[in-house]
Design a protein around this motif. Structure first.
Motif, short mmCIF file in Angstrom:
data_model
loop_
_atom_site.label_atom_id
_atom_site.label_comp_id
_atom_site.label_asym_id
_atom_site.label_seq_id
_atom_site.Cartn_x
_atom_site.Cartn_y
_atom_site.Cartn_z
N THR A 18 3.35 -11.20 -4.65
CA THR A 18 4.04 -10.16 -5.58
C THR A 18 3.03 -10.45 -6.74
O THR A 18 2.97 -11.32 -7.60
CB THR A 18 5.49 -10.78 -5.91
OG1 THR A 18 5.95 -10.85 -4.70
CG2 THR A 18 5.98 -9.83 -6.52
N ARG B 257 3.24 -2.19 -1.72
CA ARG B 257 2.97 -3.74 -2.01
C ARG B 257 4.14 -4.27 -3.01
O ARG B 257 5.11 -3.52 -3.28
CB ARG B 257 1.91 -3.66 -3.02
CG ARG B 257 1.88 -2.95 -4.14
CD ARG B 257 0.45 -2.90 -4.77
NE ARG B 257 0.05 -2.22 -6.27
CZ ARG B 257 -0.09 -0.78 -6.22
NH1 ARG B 257 -0.05 -0.17 -4.90
NH2 ARG B 257 -0.07 -0.30 -7.27
N PRO C 87 -0.75 0.46 0.24
CA PRO C 87 -0.53 0.19 -0.99
C PRO C 87 0.68 0.48 -1.75
O PRO C 87 1.28 -0.37 -2.58
CB PRO C 87 -1.70 0.68 -1.87
CG PRO C 87 -2.17 1.92 -1.08
CD PRO C 87 -1.81 1.63 0.48
N PRO D 262 0.47 -8.71 1.85
CA PRO D 262 -0.13 -7.47 0.95
C PRO D 262 0.11 -6.13 1.57
O PRO D 262 -0.26 -5.94 2.58
CB PRO D 262 -1.48 -8.12 0.67
CG PRO D 262 -1.73 -9.07 1.58
CD PRO D 262 -0.43 -9.39 2.47
N ASP D 263 0.41 -5.24 0.53
CA ASP D 263 0.50 -3.81 1.15
C ASP D 263 1.16 -3.58 2.31
O ASP D 263 0.93 -2.59 3.01
CB ASP D 263 -1.19 -3.35 1.08
CG ASP D 263 -1.67 -3.33 -0.10
OD1 ASP D 263 -0.94 -3.64 -1.08
OD2 ASP D 263 -2.86 -3.11 -0.27
N VAL E 27 3.54 2.63 -6.69
CA VAL E 27 4.30 2.00 -5.61
C VAL E 27 5.41 2.62 -5.63
O VAL E 27 5.85 3.09 -6.62
CB VAL E 27 4.31 0.51 -6.44
CG1 VAL E 27 4.98 -0.23 -5.29
CG2 VAL E 27 2.98 -0.18 -6.58
#
Length: 183
Positions: free
Chosen positions: A133, A100, A97, A88-89, A58
């Motif tokens: 989260t 995120r 991703p 999400p993402d 991330v």
């Protein structure tokens, strides 16, 4: 007045690390902000590898702060105010991703604060959608390449900075004016 508390560290991912970096550098009590990568399975990943979506990392910022001046909870309040924790993402047009929403906690107290803030925001239906989260123990942090550090300050006229980062900085100034460091 000098603080006698030891600095603490927060590691947060909420979309592009340039945005988080630009915001947290402006808060009183923040001693250092470093953009980097966390949560993946490849040692010392490059930006290109992380953007390739195969390392599991991330984009995050690691914020070193003085808890006597700014609390971890206040850092989390800013975090939830400047990104969308319900997608999400993705953050806006940044998809993958590596974008995120995640809070990497460094101890049980940070975990408790993160869980409490998320519970309060959920109870109040602050976002009108479920918060996605993740709250996870802090893994190894890998600093990003030098050109990612303090990116906004060095590239403020660039299109992405004007369209995406500048509004987040403006929102910070409007909502958290009492927490800003002297310019």
């Amino acid at each position: 007045m000098t603080s006698h508390t030891s600095p603490a560290v927060a590691t947060l991912g909420g979309g592009c690390f340039w945005c988080l970096d630009a915001v947290y550098r402006r808060l009183r009590g923040v001693l250092r902000v470093e953009s980097g990568y966390a949560g993946g399975h490849v040692d010392a990943p490059s930006y290109e590898e992380v953007c390739g979506k195969r390392t599991g990392h991330v984009e995050v910022v690691q914020v070193t702060f003085d808890p006597a001046v700014v609390s971890y909870r206040e850092l989390l309040e800013v975090f939830f105010a400047i990104h969308d924790p319900t997608t999400p993402d993705r953050q806006g047009n940044d998809v993958g991703p590596q974008y995120r929403s995640v809070i990497f906690t460094h101890d049980d107290a940070q975990r408790a604060d993160a869980d409490a803030v998320i519970a309060e925001l959920t109870r109040d239906d602050t976002f009108g959608a479920p918060i996605v989260t993740h709250v996870l123990p802090a893994p190894r942090f890998w600093p990003a390449e030098g050109y990612h550090q303090d990116y906004y300050a060095r590239n403020a006229r660039q299109g992405y900075c004007q369209v995406v980062i500048a509004p987040k900085v403006a929102k910070l100034r409007a909502k958290f004016a009492d927490k800003l460091a002297a310019a």
